[in-house]
Design an enzyme around this catalytic site. Structure first.
Site, PDB file in Angstrom:
ATOM      1  N   ASP A  15       0.819  -1.220   0.000  1.00  0.00           N
ATOM      2  CA  ASP A  15       0.000   0.000   0.000  1.00  0.00           C
ATOM      3  C   ASP A  15       0.853   1.271   0.000  1.00  0.00           C
ATOM      4  OD1 ASP A  15      -2.066  -1.921   0.514  1.00  0.00           O
ATOM      5  OD2 ASP A  15      -1.748  -1.698   2.673  1.00  0.00           O
ATOM      6  N   GLU A 225     -11.367  -0.521  -3.071  1.00  0.00           N
ATOM      7  CA  GLU A 225     -10.552   0.034  -1.984  1.00  0.00           C
ATOM      8  C   GLU A 225      -9.406   0.824  -2.603  1.00  0.00           C
ATOM      9  OE1 GLU A 225      -9.180  -3.372   0.255  1.00  0.00           O
ATOM     10  OE2 GLU A 225      -7.912  -4.082  -1.372  1.00  0.00           O
TER      11      GLU A 225
HETATM   12  O1  FUB Z   1      -2.938  -3.724   3.599  1.00  0.00           O
HETATM   13  C1  FUB Z   1      -4.204  -4.068   4.108  1.00  0.00           C
HETATM   14  C2  FUB Z   1      -5.260  -3.841   3.108  1.00  0.00           C
HETATM   15  O2  FUB Z   1      -4.989  -4.611   1.941  1.00  0.00           O
HETATM   16  C3  FUB Z   1      -5.343  -2.436   2.584  1.00  0.00           C
HETATM   17  O3  FUB Z   1      -5.957  -1.558   3.463  1.00  0.00           O
HETATM   18  C4  FUB Z   1      -6.062  -2.679   1.321  1.00  0.00           C
HETATM   19  O4  FUB Z   1      -6.085  -1.593   0.457  1.00  0.00           O
HETATM   20  C5  FUB Z   1      -5.321  -3.869   0.785  1.00  0.00           C
HETATM   21  O5  FUB Z   1      -4.135  -3.509   0.142  1.00  0.00           O
END
Ligand code: FUB
Length: 339
Positions: A15, A225
């Site tokens: 991320d 997301e």
């Molecule tokens: O890294 C944890 C979660 O996985 C993140 O918040 C999402 O975007 C995905 O990458």
């Protein structure tokens, strides 16, 4: 075709949120760690508990690990799961925004303040009132107004807010399959960067052929997301992950609040279920910061951040500067019959 190599190899990082501060490139990633927690579609395997900050003077040059910038145990409201962070600077201070579960196991967004881009950061004692779900991204516009984007489906709990108020019965549940897709969220930040200065509103992504919001069933294009906002040539680019179809996609708008019109894909599937990115300009070139699970041999929860150059065509569409090796996409779900 050889793929890009991770720019950090002594830790697992995911991320990656990139920003240029004081002429240097800083990256604020999640810090993945080993766990015995089994993969599930609720994301329990992403069991992180601190953040490191990295910097570099040049893309491809040496990378400095500035060490632990914030730990879960130092944040009173956090119970577990420090997920994807972002950072911003305003008024000579630096702000680290991070999602985590609160003491009731509900995801919220918190903020921690530092005097330098690398931290350390001291967390505010409470999460930012009015925030929920995951994956904060902060964009500071040329007029100094800052915007906080957030949201994530499934384990990220965004489906719990489909009807406005929090609906506990939707924890671990599915997303709607008819009607409009659920939207990422955005709100203005206060001048001190510590609270919301407007109601939370929807980040609407429109289908260019109909002008209507992307449909819930359109998993190749709907927001899942990893919200990110950047500005190029006077336009606002909202980019995001499509989750179970494993694309990074973008949409273009005329204001930071949207609406945005779907523009295409930036990245095809990578090794590992998740895909999450940022986009930044550094020394006259534009870059995509993202992760895959190649360093761990494909472990979904042990990811590593990478960098690729991107270019814009005459219509403002985004393209990778070099082709990406194509792989067989991961399955849509990690657990059979999972939600
Ligand atoms: O890294 C944890 C979660 O996985 C993140 O918040 C999402 O975007 C995905 O990458």
């Amino acid at each position: 075709m050889a793929d890009k190599q991770p720019f950090v190899t002594h830790l697992y990082t995911a991320d990656p949120s990139a920003h240029v501060f004081n002429g240097k490139l800083y990256v604020y990633p999640s810090h993945d760690r080993e766990t015995d927690i089994k993969n599930n579609d609720n994301g329990d395997q992403y069991d992180m508990n601190d953040y490191h900050v990295f910097s570099m003077d040049d893309v491809g040059g040496p990378v400095t690990d500035h060490g632990v910038a914030l730990k879960a145990e130092d944040v009173p409201w956090v119970s577990r799961q420090l997920w994807a962070p972002d950072a911003a600077s305003k008024n000579g201070k630096y702000y680290l925004y991070f999602p985590a579960r609160d003491q009731e196991d509900i995801f919220r967004v918190g903020v921690a303040v530092g005097d330098t881009p690398e931290g350390p950061f001291k967390a505010e004692p409470e999460y930012i009132k009015g925030t929920f779900s995951v994956d904060p991204a902060v964009f500071v516009d040329d007029d100094g107004q800052a915007y906080l984007y957030f949201g994530g489906l499934w384990g990220g709990q965004l489906q719990c807010y489909a009807n406005g108020a929090f609906d506990k019965s939707q924890l671990g549940a599915n997303e709607p399959s008819t009607g409009s897709a659920l939207h990422a969220k955005v709100a203005k930040l206060s001048d001190d960067m510590l609270s919301l200065a407007s109601p939370v509103s929807d980040v609407v992504i429109q289908d260019p052929s109909t002008g209507k919001p992307i449909a819930a069933e359109d998993h190749a294009r709907r927001f899942f997301e990893a919200a990110w906002l950047h500005k190029y040539n006077g336009k606002y680019y909202f980019s995001y992950s499509t989750g179970d179809t494993h694309y990074l996609a973008y949409a273009i708008g005329d204001t930071p609040l949207g609406p945005f019109t779907y523009g295409g894909r930036i990245l095809e599937p990578v090794i590992g279920w998740t895909t999450h990115h940022s986009i930044a300009e550094f020394k006259g070139k534009w870059y995509l910061f993202y992760h895959d699970s190649s360093l761990s041999g494909g472990e979904n929860h042990l990811r590593s951040a990478k960098i690729r150059e991107i270019v814009y065509d005459g219509e403002g569409k985004i393209h990778l500067a070099e082709p990406q090796p194509q792989i067989k996409p991961p399955a849509a779900r990690l657990e059979e019959g999972g939600s």
